[in-house]
Design a protein around this motif. Structure first.
Motif: not given
Length: 313
Positions: A164-172
């Motif tokens: 999930a690291n790559d995608t969830c870095n977009f949160v915020g």
């Protein structure tokens, strides 16, 4: 953006079986066109020229191939005073698909009257091929939409998973991307599609971990024929959460999935087998060439080290 273009040239036909197809800078174009356009999208921080083996091969089979350096010159007025994380998110989710549209427009000028390749490029049916992060951009180039509400919901459940690291870095950082799309509220609805509707075929090699920014409904907007490929020993992106999920979620009636037992994440930079399958796919979908469809049937795509399935018949 620097953009390399390979195209069929006048003179004796090259031997597709040679290790390196011979090319000449600015050679006279062949006169048997126009030839369908294929866009190549490199992986993160790469260059278009890294995929010259595929570009040359496709040109030898009667395509015009454009490969831009997508990761240069992306900053614009909306990026002034914006933090690096916002820029990074915008770069991947907005700039890259927007620049695919730019490259298609560039091809239109090349083939227009007075252009360097006047009358040579058929831009009525376009193929898009991408590797890694470029594989994610492929889906946006085929109509997929960024869906931030589904992204945030997915990350709330999966944020502790390594995949999930790559995608969830977009949160915020959703608002920065929405601003580029011209949207005031990033969670009210998916971002508008950012694609040229002449795109008629997609090939994604080892699509990257950014895919879940599209969400189930966003990637389901892909309806054009699609070929997805990956290596089962890919240690950079996890196919289960990316390529396999994408194959199941897209709405394309004609789709194929090729799984190589080995080769790793970078195999798609220069794999004869993957390039041959890509060529057959574009021959069939973009040209309707009689040699294309038979080479996409399961019996034809059968050799040790490859698993293959398709809805194409």
């Amino acid at each position: 953006m620097a953009t390399m273009v390979w195209y069929p040239a006048a003179g004796p036909a090259p031997d597709p079986n040679t290790a390196i197809l011979m090319v000449s800078m600015d050679a006279p174009a062949a006169t048997t066109g126009p030839y369908p356009l294929v866009i190549l999208i490199h992986g993160l921080e790469g260059t278009g020229g890294l995929y010259g083996a595929l570009g040359r091969q496709l040109a030898s089979y009667g395509f015009v191939v454009a490969a831009a350096d997508y990761d240069t010159g992306l900053r614009g007025p909306l990026d002034e005073g914006v933090g690096r994380e916002d820029q990074w998110t915008t770069w991947l989710l907005y700039d890259r698909p927007a620049n695919v549209v730019r490259v298609i427009g560039y091809a239109d000028t090349l083939t227009a009257r007075g252009g360097m390749l006047a009358g040579i490029i058929d831009t009525s049916r376009i193929g898009v091929w991408g590797h890694s992060s470029g594989g994610t951009t492929v889906f946006q180039a085929g109509g997929a939409q960024v869906n931030f509400s589904e992204l945030d919901a997915w990350c709330a459940v999966n944020k502790n998973e390594p995949s999930a690291n790559d995608t969830c870095n977009f949160v915020g950082h959703e608002q920065a991307v929405a601003t580029h799309f011209g949207v005031a509220e990033p969670f009210a609805a998916p971002m508008p599609p950012l694609w040229d509707k002449r795109v008629a075929a997609l090939v994604a090699g080892a699509p990257g971990g950014e895919l879940h920014a599209l969400g189930d409904t966003g990637i389901a907007e892909v309806k054009v024929p699609t070929l997805i490929m990956f290596a089962s020993d890919d240690a950079v992106v996890l196919p289960k959460d990316n390529a396999l999920w994408a194959y199941d979620q897209i709405s394309s009636q004609d789709k194929a999935l090729a799984v190589f037992d080995s080769g790793g994440h970078m195999m798609f930079m220069n794999s004869k087998q993957a390039n041959a399958l890509t060529t057959a796919f574009f021959l069939d979908i973009l040209k309707g060439h009689p040699a294309g469809r038979p080479r996409l049937m399961p019996d034809a795509v059968s050799f040790p080290g490859l698993s293959y399935r398709t809805t194409i018949h």
